[in-house]
Design an enzyme around this catalytic site. Structure first.
Site, PDB file in Angstrom:
ATOM      1  N   ARG A  32       6.364   3.591  -6.093  1.00 46.20           N
ATOM      2  CA  ARG A  32       6.488   4.928  -5.510  1.00 46.20           C
ATOM      3  C   ARG A  32       7.838   5.034  -4.818  1.00 46.20           C
ATOM      4  O   ARG A  32       8.303   4.081  -4.215  1.00 46.20           O
ATOM      5  CB  ARG A  32       5.376   5.134  -4.459  1.00 46.20           C
ATOM      6  CG  ARG A  32       4.181   5.870  -4.991  1.00 46.20           C
ATOM      7  CD  ARG A  32       2.992   5.890  -4.070  1.00 46.20           C
ATOM      8  NE  ARG A  32       3.209   6.309  -2.701  1.00 46.20           N
ATOM      9  CZ  ARG A  32       2.219   6.492  -1.816  1.00 46.20           C
ATOM     10  NH1 ARG A  32       0.954   6.293  -2.189  1.00 46.20           N
ATOM     11  NH2 ARG A  32       2.470   6.854  -0.574  1.00 46.20           N
ATOM     12  N   ARG A  77      -3.570  13.605  10.111  1.00 40.79           N
ATOM     13  CA  ARG A  77      -2.731  12.507  10.604  1.00 40.79           C
ATOM     14  C   ARG A  77      -1.859  12.931  11.774  1.00 40.79           C
ATOM     15  O   ARG A  77      -0.917  12.224  12.131  1.00 40.79           O
ATOM     16  CB  ARG A  77      -1.947  11.809   9.495  1.00 40.79           C
ATOM     17  CG  ARG A  77      -0.905  12.560   8.793  1.00 40.79           C
ATOM     18  CD  ARG A  77      -0.179  11.641   7.812  1.00 40.79           C
ATOM     19  NE  ARG A  77      -0.906  11.497   6.579  1.00 40.79           N
ATOM     20  CZ  ARG A  77      -0.660  10.557   5.669  1.00 40.79           C
ATOM     21  NH1 ARG A  77       0.274   9.659   5.860  1.00 40.79           N
ATOM     22  NH2 ARG A  77      -1.336  10.518   4.557  1.00 40.79           N
TER      23      ARG A  77
HETATM   24  P1  AP5 Z   1      -0.116   9.036   1.385  1.00 45.72           P
HETATM   25  O1  AP5 Z   1      -0.090   8.893  -0.066  1.00 45.72           O
HETATM   26  O2  AP5 Z   1      -1.373   9.429   2.062  1.00 45.72           O
HETATM   27  O3  AP5 Z   1       0.471   7.703   1.985  1.00 45.72           O
HETATM   28  P2  AP5 Z   1       0.058   6.807   3.221  1.00 45.72           P
HETATM   29  O4  AP5 Z   1      -0.805   7.387   4.272  1.00 45.72           O
HETATM   30  O5  AP5 Z   1       1.374   6.312   3.677  1.00 45.72           O
HETATM   31  O6  AP5 Z   1      -0.883   5.766   2.623  1.00 45.72           O
HETATM   32  P3  AP5 Z   1      -0.632   4.945   1.344  1.00 45.72           P
HETATM   33  O7  AP5 Z   1      -1.028   5.711   0.128  1.00 45.72           O
HETATM   34  O8  AP5 Z   1       0.752   4.380   1.360  1.00 45.72           O
HETATM   35  O9  AP5 Z   1      -1.569   3.693   1.613  1.00 45.72           O
HETATM   36  P4  AP5 Z   1      -3.121   3.481   1.524  1.00 45.72           P
HETATM   37  O10 AP5 Z   1      -3.645   3.305   2.903  1.00 45.72           O
HETATM   38  O11 AP5 Z   1      -3.800   4.502   0.662  1.00 45.72           O
HETATM   39  O12 AP5 Z   1      -3.121   2.070   0.802  1.00 45.72           O
HETATM   40  P5  AP5 Z   1      -3.538   1.653  -0.691  1.00 45.72           P
HETATM   41  O13 AP5 Z   1      -5.016   1.675  -0.821  1.00 45.72           O
HETATM   42  O14 AP5 Z   1      -2.735   2.381  -1.702  1.00 45.72           O
HETATM   43  O15 AP5 Z   1       1.002  10.059   1.869  1.00 45.72           O
HETATM   44  C1  AP5 Z   1       2.318  10.011   1.354  1.00 45.72           C
HETATM   45  C2  AP5 Z   1       3.195  11.012   2.088  1.00 45.72           C
HETATM   46  O16 AP5 Z   1       2.663  12.346   1.921  1.00 45.72           O
HETATM   47  C3  AP5 Z   1       3.286  10.824   3.616  1.00 45.72           C
HETATM   48  O17 AP5 Z   1       4.281   9.879   3.972  1.00 45.72           O
HETATM   49  C4  AP5 Z   1       3.658  12.252   4.060  1.00 45.72           C
HETATM   50  O18 AP5 Z   1       4.999  12.518   3.822  1.00 45.72           O
HETATM   51  C5  AP5 Z   1       2.823  13.111   3.113  1.00 45.72           C
HETATM   52  N1  AP5 Z   1       1.494  13.407   3.675  1.00 45.72           N
HETATM   53  C6  AP5 Z   1       0.284  12.975   3.190  1.00 45.72           C
HETATM   54  N2  AP5 Z   1      -0.717  13.437   3.956  1.00 45.72           N
HETATM   55  C7  AP5 Z   1      -0.136  14.174   4.951  1.00 45.72           C
HETATM   56  C8  AP5 Z   1      -0.648  14.883   6.075  1.00 45.72           C
HETATM   57  N3  AP5 Z   1      -1.965  14.923   6.347  1.00 45.72           N
HETATM   58  N4  AP5 Z   1       0.246  15.513   6.878  1.00 45.72           N
HETATM   59  C9  AP5 Z   1       1.561  15.497   6.622  1.00 45.72           C
HETATM   60  N5  AP5 Z   1       2.122  14.818   5.588  1.00 45.72           N
HETATM   61  C10 AP5 Z   1       1.271  14.175   4.756  1.00 45.72           C
HETATM   62  O19 AP5 Z   1      -3.100   0.104  -0.659  1.00 45.72           O
HETATM   63  C11 AP5 Z   1      -1.724  -0.276  -0.562  1.00 45.72           C
HETATM   64  C12 AP5 Z   1      -1.491  -1.571  -1.364  1.00 45.72           C
HETATM   65  O20 AP5 Z   1      -2.263  -2.620  -0.770  1.00 45.72           O
HETATM   66  C13 AP5 Z   1      -1.959  -1.492  -2.838  1.00 45.72           C
HETATM   67  O21 AP5 Z   1      -1.062  -2.215  -3.632  1.00 45.72           O
HETATM   68  C14 AP5 Z   1      -3.341  -2.161  -2.838  1.00 45.72           C
HETATM   69  O22 AP5 Z   1      -3.637  -2.784  -4.081  1.00 45.72           O
HETATM   70  C15 AP5 Z   1      -3.193  -3.172  -1.707  1.00 45.72           C
HETATM   71  N6  AP5 Z   1      -4.452  -3.379  -0.982  1.00 45.72           N
HETATM   72  C16 AP5 Z   1      -5.295  -2.415  -0.525  1.00 45.72           C
HETATM   73  N7  AP5 Z   1      -6.354  -2.965   0.111  1.00 45.72           N
HETATM   74  C17 AP5 Z   1      -6.154  -4.306   0.063  1.00 45.72           C
HETATM   75  C18 AP5 Z   1      -6.902  -5.434   0.552  1.00 45.72           C
HETATM   76  N8  AP5 Z   1      -8.045  -5.274   1.225  1.00 45.72           N
HETATM   77  N9  AP5 Z   1      -6.410  -6.669   0.331  1.00 45.72           N
HETATM   78  C19 AP5 Z   1      -5.240  -6.852  -0.346  1.00 45.72           C
HETATM   79  N10 AP5 Z   1      -4.490  -5.835  -0.852  1.00 45.72           N
HETATM   80  C20 AP5 Z   1      -4.940  -4.575  -0.639  1.00 45.72           C
END
Ligand code: AP5
Length: 212
Positions: free
Chosen positions: A158, A86
């Protein structure tokens, strides 16, 4: 097939990775999940990472890259990188790791989702503390409030899905992760999918882009 799924927080990377794991026998390497598990286990890595995650900042590259290297040493082909790389620096480090383990990434798929939808998804997301199943208070609620349908565990918000942290995560994403679009366009691995559709349609779009 080896994939990178990238996009904003809440774009649906985890949701789509789960579908690809179940239906396409790929394994998911989610740096977010690995870091949360390190925090739960109170490991050295977890203790270092917690402060960054709670503020919505990125965990330093060297910690994350070391973690991914450990996973590559255990698993071979057939992976989805969810949330890594990222930063452009992480992408360059990934190229080195891939060479070391004789692996190739076929596609880097960007999930495009409008800002307003991201806010709704993140603020309404709930997660099972025991098994990690992801819910949403409106679009995918639990049958019984706060109780996981899968394992009966406690379903919670979360820490980094609180309003003040979401804003910082989105800012961090714009600064560090958006430049990856240009990076993967240059490597020829880039594909873009409309993530603002129902889960099944997003999955079908990902499958189509995998075959291009
Ligand atoms: P991480 O857990 O990877 O968080 P993120 O990238 O912010 O992504 P999310 O998990 O929030 O979202 P997602 O895209 O997976 O969505 P989801 O499917 O859950 O990282 C957390 C933290 O760790 C970062 O902030 C950083 O601090 C650290 N970190 C991680 N990787 C790192 C790296 N490489 N380098 C440095 N730091 C790092 O869906 C979200 C919601 O939407 C759910 O409720 C779901 O049910 C809903 N939803 C999903 N798809 C749909 C759809 N098509 N229609 C309707 N609702 C939907």
């Amino acid at each position: 097939m080896n994939l990178i799924l990238f996009g904003a927080p809440g774009a649906g990377k985890g949701t789509q990775s789960n579908l690809l794991v179940k239906r396409d026998q790929l394994h998911q390497i989610s740096t977010g999940d690995l870091l949360r598990s390190a925090i739960k286990n109170e490991s050295q890595l977890g203790l270092k990472a917690k402060g960054f995650i709670d503020k919505g900042e990125l965990v330093p590259d060297e910690l994350v890259i070391g973690m991914v290297k450990e996973v590559f040493a255990l698993h071979g082909n057939g992976f989805i990188l969810d949330g890594f790389p990222r930063t452009v620096n992480q992408a360059a480090a990934l190229e080195v790791l891939l060479k070391e383990f004789h692996l190739v990434v076929n596609k880097a798929i960007f999930l495009e989702v409008p800002y307003k939808t991201l806010l709704t998804r993140l603020s309404g997301r709930r997660v099972c503390k025991s098994c990690g199943t992801v819910y949403h208070i409106s679009s995918k609620p639990t049958s019984i409030e706060s109780v996981c349908d899968e394992c009966g565990g406690n379903v919670v918000q979360r820490n980094d899905d609180k309003e003040e942290v979401i804003a910082n995560r989105l800012k961090t994403y714009e600064e560090f992760t958006i430049p990856l679009k240009k990076y993967f366009k240059q490597t020829g691995q880039y594909a873009e999918v409309n993530g603002d559709q129902d889960e099944e349609s997003v999955y079908m779009s990902i499958k189509s882009s995998m075959n291009l």
